[in-house]
Design a protein around this motif. Structure first.
Motif, PDB file in Angstrom:
ATOM      1  N   GLY A  86       0.792  -1.226   0.000  1.00 11.57           N
ATOM      2  CA  GLY A  86       0.000   0.000   0.000  1.00 11.57           C
ATOM      3  C   GLY A  86       0.822   1.273   0.000  1.00 11.57           C
ATOM      4  O   GLY A  86       0.279   2.366  -0.075  1.00 11.57           O
ATOM      5  N   GLN A  87       2.129   1.141   0.092  1.00  8.39           N
ATOM      6  CA  GLN A  87       2.998   2.309   0.086  1.00  8.39           C
ATOM      7  C   GLN A  87       3.197   2.791  -1.351  1.00  8.39           C
ATOM      8  O   GLN A  87       3.338   1.991  -2.274  1.00  8.39           O
ATOM      9  CB  GLN A  87       4.339   1.933   0.710  1.00  8.39           C
ATOM     10  N   ALA A  88       3.213   4.117  -1.533  1.00  6.69           N
ATOM     11  CA  ALA A  88       3.402   4.694  -2.873  1.00  6.69           C
ATOM     12  C   ALA A  88       4.802   4.386  -3.383  1.00  6.69           C
ATOM     13  O   ALA A  88       5.769   4.389  -2.621  1.00  6.69           O
ATOM     14  CB  ALA A  88       3.184   6.194  -2.833  1.00  6.69           C
ATOM     15  N   SER A  89       4.912   4.092  -4.669  1.00  6.57           N
ATOM     16  CA  SER A  89       6.226   3.838  -5.254  1.00  6.57           C
ATOM     17  C   SER A  89       6.584   4.870  -6.332  1.00  6.57           C
ATOM     18  O   SER A  89       7.742   5.055  -6.649  1.00  6.57           O
ATOM     19  CB  SER A  89       6.288   2.436  -5.852  1.00  6.57           C
ATOM     20  N   ARG A  90       5.603   5.549  -6.877  1.00  6.52           N
ATOM     21  CA  ARG A  90       5.846   6.565  -7.907  1.00  6.52           C
ATOM     22  C   ARG A  90       4.854   7.698  -7.685  1.00  6.52           C
ATOM     23  O   ARG A  90       3.670   7.456  -7.435  1.00  6.52           O
ATOM     24  CB  ARG A  90       5.641   5.958  -9.298  1.00  6.52           C
ATOM     25  N   SER A  91       5.332   8.926  -7.777  1.00  6.78           N
ATOM     26  CA  SER A  91       4.478  10.094  -7.570  1.00  6.78           C
ATOM     27  C   SER A  91       4.730  11.131  -8.649  1.00  6.78           C
ATOM     28  O   SER A  91       5.719  11.058  -9.373  1.00  6.78           O
ATOM     29  CB  SER A  91       4.747  10.711  -6.193  1.00  6.78           C
ATOM     30  N   SER A  92       3.836  12.085  -8.707  1.00  9.56           N
ATOM     31  CA  SER A  92       3.914  13.111  -9.730  1.00  9.56           C
ATOM     32  C   SER A  92       3.560  14.468  -9.123  1.00  9.56           C
ATOM     33  O   SER A  92       2.607  14.585  -8.345  1.00  9.56           O
ATOM     34  CB  SER A  92       2.931  12.780 -10.850  1.00  9.56           C
ATOM     35  N   VAL A  93       4.327  15.485  -9.487  1.00 12.75           N
ATOM     36  CA  VAL A  93       4.016  16.866  -9.113  1.00 12.75           C
ATOM     37  C   VAL A  93       3.541  17.569 -10.375  1.00 12.75           C
ATOM     38  O   VAL A  93       4.257  17.603 -11.379  1.00 12.75           O
ATOM     39  CB  VAL A  93       5.254  17.585  -8.535  1.00 12.75           C
ATOM     40  N   VAL A  94       2.318  18.076 -10.344  1.00 12.55           N
ATOM     41  CA  VAL A  94       1.750  18.796 -11.478  1.00 12.55           C
ATOM     42  C   VAL A  94       1.621  20.266 -11.077  1.00 12.55           C
ATOM     43  O   VAL A  94       1.020  20.580 -10.046  1.00 12.55           O
ATOM     44  CB  VAL A  94       0.370  18.231 -11.883  1.00 12.55           C
ATOM     45  N   ALA A  95       2.196  21.142 -11.881  1.00 13.17           N
ATOM     46  CA  ALA A  95       2.137  22.582 -11.623  1.00 13.17           C
ATOM     47  C   ALA A  95       1.463  23.265 -12.807  1.00 13.17           C
ATOM     48  O   ALA A  95       1.740  22.942 -13.959  1.00 13.17           O
ATOM     49  CB  ALA A  95       3.533  23.143 -11.420  1.00 13.17           C
ATOM     50  N   SER A  96       0.570  24.176 -12.494  1.00 14.84           N
ATOM     51  CA  SER A  96      -0.058  24.958 -13.557  1.00 14.84           C
ATOM     52  C   SER A  96      -0.074  26.427 -13.146  1.00 14.84           C
ATOM     53  O   SER A  96      -0.136  26.749 -11.958  1.00 14.84           O
ATOM     54  CB  SER A  96      -1.471  24.455 -13.851  1.00 14.84           C
ATOM     55  N   ALA A  97       0.008  27.276 -14.132  1.00 19.14           N
ATOM     56  CA  ALA A  97       0.061  28.714 -13.877  1.00 19.14           C
ATOM     57  C   ALA A  97      -0.795  29.453 -14.886  1.00 19.14           C
ATOM     58  O   ALA A  97      -0.822  29.114 -16.060  1.00 19.14           O
ATOM     59  CB  ALA A  97       1.505  29.206 -13.961  1.00 19.14           C
ATOM     60  N   ARG A  98      -1.486  30.444 -14.385  1.00 21.22           N
ATOM     61  CA  ARG A  98      -2.187  31.392 -15.237  1.00 21.22           C
ATOM     62  C   ARG A  98      -1.398  32.690 -15.130  1.00 21.22           C
ATOM     63  O   ARG A  98      -1.035  33.100 -14.033  1.00 21.22           O
ATOM     64  CB  ARG A  98      -3.622  31.591 -14.777  1.00 21.22           C
ATOM     65  N   TYR A  99      -1.121  33.311 -16.251  1.00 21.08           N
ATOM     66  CA  TYR A  99      -0.284  34.503 -16.230  1.00 21.08           C
ATOM     67  C   TYR A  99      -0.918  35.629 -17.013  1.00 21.08           C
ATOM     68  O   TYR A  99      -1.748  35.416 -17.901  1.00 21.08           O
ATOM     69  CB  TYR A  99       1.112  34.196 -16.789  1.00 21.08           C
ATOM     70  N   THR A 100      -0.496  36.841 -16.664  1.00 19.12           N
ATOM     71  CA  THR A 100      -0.912  38.048 -17.373  1.00 19.12           C
ATOM     72  C   THR A 100       0.292  38.967 -17.479  1.00 19.12           C
ATOM     73  O   THR A 100       0.898  39.320 -16.470  1.00 19.12           O
ATOM     74  CB  THR A 100      -2.046  38.776 -16.617  1.00 19.12           C
ATOM     75  N   LEU A 101       0.641  39.321 -18.699  1.00 21.89           N
ATOM     76  CA  LEU A 101       1.709  40.287 -18.946  1.00 21.89           C
ATOM     77  C   LEU A 101       1.040  41.614 -19.268  1.00 21.89           C
ATOM     78  O   LEU A 101       0.379  41.747 -20.301  1.00 21.89           O
ATOM     79  CB  LEU A 101       2.607  39.847 -20.103  1.00 21.89           C
ATOM     80  N   SER A 102       1.188  42.578 -18.369  1.00 19.60           N
ATOM     81  CA  SER A 102       0.570  43.896 -18.550  1.00 19.60           C
ATOM     82  C   SER A 102       1.606  44.882 -19.065  1.00 19.60           C
ATOM     83  O   SER A 102       2.667  45.050 -18.469  1.00 19.60           O
ATOM     84  CB  SER A 102       0.011  44.399 -17.221  1.00 19.60           C
ATOM     85  N   ARG A 103       1.269  45.516 -20.191  1.00 17.79           N
ATOM     86  CA  ARG A 103       2.119  46.546 -20.777  1.00 17.79           C
ATOM     87  C   ARG A 103       1.287  47.804 -20.951  1.00 17.79           C
ATOM     88  O   ARG A 103       0.066  47.775 -20.790  1.00 17.79           O
ATOM     89  CB  ARG A 103       2.659  46.131 -22.143  1.00 17.79           C
ATOM     90  N   GLU A 104       1.942  48.892 -21.306  1.00 17.35           N
ATOM     91  CA  GLU A 104       1.215  50.130 -21.554  1.00 17.35           C
ATOM     92  C   GLU A 104       0.281  49.975 -22.742  1.00 17.35           C
ATOM     93  O   GLU A 104      -0.835  50.468 -22.743  1.00 17.35           O
ATOM     94  CB  GLU A 104       2.189  51.275 -21.799  1.00 17.35           C
ATOM     95  N   SER A 105       0.734  49.251 -23.764  1.00 13.66           N
ATOM     96  CA  SER A 105      -0.043  49.144 -24.993  1.00 13.66           C
ATOM     97  C   SER A 105      -1.147  48.088 -24.925  1.00 13.66           C
ATOM     98  O   SER A 105      -2.210  48.281 -25.497  1.00 13.66           O
ATOM     99  CB  SER A 105       0.878  48.837 -26.175  1.00 13.66           C
ATOM    100  N   ASP A 106      -0.919  46.971 -24.255  1.00  9.10           N
ATOM    101  CA  ASP A 106      -1.940  45.920 -24.182  1.00  9.10           C
ATOM    102  C   ASP A 106      -1.615  44.928 -23.066  1.00  9.10           C
ATOM    103  O   ASP A 106      -0.672  45.110 -22.311  1.00  9.10           O
ATOM    104  CB  ASP A 106      -2.066  45.183 -25.517  1.00  9.10           C
ATOM    105  N   THR A 107      -2.428  43.879 -23.006  1.00  8.96           N
ATOM    106  CA  THR A 107      -2.258  42.825 -22.012  1.00  8.96           C
ATOM    107  C   THR A 107      -2.279  41.480 -22.720  1.00  8.96           C
ATOM    108  O   THR A 107      -3.113  41.245 -23.592  1.00  8.96           O
ATOM    109  CB  THR A 107      -3.404  42.871 -20.971  1.00  8.96           C
ATOM    110  N   VAL A 108      -1.365  40.611 -22.339  1.00  7.56           N
ATOM    111  CA  VAL A 108      -1.302  39.258 -22.891  1.00  7.56           C
ATOM    112  C   VAL A 108      -1.486  38.289 -21.735  1.00  7.56           C
ATOM    113  O   VAL A 108      -0.855  38.444 -20.683  1.00  7.56           O
ATOM    114  CB  VAL A 108       0.067  39.002 -23.578  1.00  7.56           C
TER     115      VAL A 108
END
Length: 157
Positions: A86-108
């Protein structure tokens, strides 16, 4: 004599351009000159921010004005396989990110995801170390994917 030696050492350090790692001064948010990455919460957020600063050191296409890259990070640990006891033998780390790049002219904005798997050692402390290592790898990969996605979006503009 000790005090004189300490003062001399501090004078040498300040003369060579040394800046503390956890600086809160003017250059604390430096990333590629024109792109600021505000702090991201947690240990993984710190690792992601450092990886982003490294990736953004060469800049982004079509970004010349001061910009801010804000990132919302989520991370999860999943046990993938188990031993007969019952002990874990393999694991996974999943990372997700939502991002916003704000500039004077627009946003991405957009999102990116990364995953790092690891074999779970028998020792509980080894498991903690393996989780941290996988998390660090996931953050570096996430930073690369996030910046690659930004570059693709900005080239199209």
């Amino acid at each position: 004599m000790k005090y004189l030696l300490a003062i001399f050492a501090f004078a040498l350090i300040s003369g060579c351009g040394f800046r503390p790692v956890y600086s809160t001064g003017a250059n604390a948010n430096y990333a590629g000159g024109a792109i600021t990455v505000p702090p991201i919460a947690g240990r993984s957020g710190y690792m992601l921010r450092r990886a982003l600063q490294e990736e953004l050191a060469i800049g982004l296409p079509n970004v010349t004005e001061p910009s801010t890259l804000r990132v919302e990070l989520s991370e999860s640990l999943t046990r993938l396989t188990f031993k007969p006891d019952g002990q874990a033998s393999r694991s996974s780390v999943v990372a997700s990110a939502r991002y916003t790049l704000s500039r004077e002219s627009d946003t991405v904005s957009g999102s990116a995801t990364s995953e790092a798997t690891f074999a779970v050692p028998d020792s509980p402390y080894g498991d903690i170390s393996a989780q941290k290592g996988a998390s660090d790898r996931a953050m570096r990969l996430l930073a690369k994917r996030l910046v690659d996605d930004l570059r693709l979006q900005l080239v199209e503009d």
